[in-house]
Write a protein that holds these residues in place. Structure first.
Motif, PDB file in Angstrom:
ATOM      1  N   ARG A  29      40.978  71.308   2.687  1.00 36.46           N
ATOM      2  CA  ARG A  29      41.959  72.048   3.477  1.00 36.46           C
ATOM      3  C   ARG A  29      42.920  72.768   2.551  1.00 36.46           C
ATOM      4  O   ARG A  29      43.114  72.389   1.412  1.00 36.46           O
ATOM      5  N   ASP A  30      43.480  73.852   3.103  1.00 41.28           N
ATOM      6  CA  ASP A  30      44.515  74.617   2.425  1.00 41.28           C
ATOM      7  C   ASP A  30      45.752  74.526   3.317  1.00 41.28           C
ATOM      8  O   ASP A  30      45.834  75.221   4.328  1.00 41.28           O
ATOM      9  N   ILE A  60      42.901  62.629   2.021  1.00 41.69           N
ATOM     10  CA  ILE A  60      41.857  61.602   2.054  1.00 41.69           C
ATOM     11  C   ILE A  60      40.756  62.052   3.008  1.00 41.69           C
ATOM     12  O   ILE A  60      41.030  62.523   4.108  1.00 41.69           O
ATOM     13  N   THR A  61      39.509  61.881   2.573  1.00 42.09           N
ATOM     14  CA  THR A  61      38.370  62.391   3.339  1.00 42.09           C
ATOM     15  C   THR A  61      37.460  61.272   3.828  1.00 42.09           C
ATOM     16  O   THR A  61      37.421  60.182   3.263  1.00 42.09           O
ATOM     17  N   ARG A 109      45.407  64.315  11.218  1.00 40.56           N
ATOM     18  CA  ARG A 109      44.063  64.431  10.666  1.00 40.56           C
ATOM     19  C   ARG A 109      43.306  65.559  11.361  1.00 40.56           C
ATOM     20  O   ARG A 109      43.540  65.842  12.535  1.00 40.56           O
ATOM     21  N   MET A 110      42.417  66.197  10.637  1.00 39.57           N
ATOM     22  CA  MET A 110      41.513  67.194  11.220  1.00 39.57           C
ATOM     23  C   MET A 110      40.086  66.808  10.898  1.00 39.57           C
ATOM     24  O   MET A 110      39.824  66.149   9.880  1.00 39.57           O
ATOM     25  N   ILE A 156      39.564  64.880   7.432  1.00 38.30           N
ATOM     26  CA  ILE A 156      40.494  64.883   6.308  1.00 38.30           C
ATOM     27  C   ILE A 156      41.897  64.611   6.824  1.00 38.30           C
ATOM     28  O   ILE A 156      42.305  65.167   7.851  1.00 38.30           O
ATOM     29  N   THR A 157      42.600  63.728   6.159  1.00 39.93           N
ATOM     30  CA  THR A 157      43.993  63.481   6.488  1.00 39.93           C
ATOM     31  C   THR A 157      44.809  64.629   5.925  1.00 39.93           C
ATOM     32  O   THR A 157      44.725  64.917   4.728  1.00 39.93           O
ATOM     33  N   TRP A 158      45.576  65.279   6.786  1.00 44.12           N
ATOM     34  CA  TRP A 158      46.164  66.564   6.410  1.00 44.12           C
ATOM     35  C   TRP A 158      47.139  66.455   5.236  1.00 44.12           C
ATOM     36  O   TRP A 158      47.149  67.302   4.355  1.00 44.12           O
TER      37      TRP A 158
END
Length: 123
Positions: free
Chosen positions: A72-73, A57-58, A33-34, A51-53
């Motif tokens: 995220r990208d 999921i946010t 996660r970040m 956000i789960t990478w």
């Protein structure tokens, strides 16, 4: 060692928008996660969004829900924070962080941090 570099901070008027970016580099980057955290002068660092990478999921702090969007990208190893309808209370240094933990909102659970980017909202 993972390096995280934030960009996109600056001065914005209340009601305006700003987009922060967090670019990751270093060894194989596979966080669970970040997240984005912020710290205003004299205050503790607080959770903003995560956000789960893999799944995308946010999670959001109540104070930013409906105004901020985290994304995220995966191909670019980059995370974003779109900040809309900002207010002076959003003024802080914004940090991105990465964790292998399932913990979402606790700063101490994140083990890689960027240097921070200043966001200042004028009234």
């Amino acid at each position: 060692q993972v390096q995280l570099v934030e960009s996109g901070g600056g001065l914005v008027q209340a009601g305006g928008s700003l987009r922060l970016s967090c670019a990751a580099s270093g060894r194989t980057f596979t966080p669970y996660r970040m997240g984005w955290f912020r710290q205003a002068p004299g205050k503790e660092r607080e959770f903003v969004a995560a956000i789960t990478w893999s799944s995308g999921i946010t999670y959001y702090a109540d104070s930013v829900k409906g105004r901020f969007t985290i994304s995220r990208d995966n191909a670019k190893n980059t995370m974003y924070l779109q900040m809309n309808s900002v207010c002076p209370e959003d003024t802080a240094i914004y940090y991105c962080a990465a964790t292998a933990s399932i913990v979402v909102r606790t700063p101490s659970a994140y083990d890689s941090w960027g240097q921070g980017t200043q966001v200042t909202v004028s009234s």
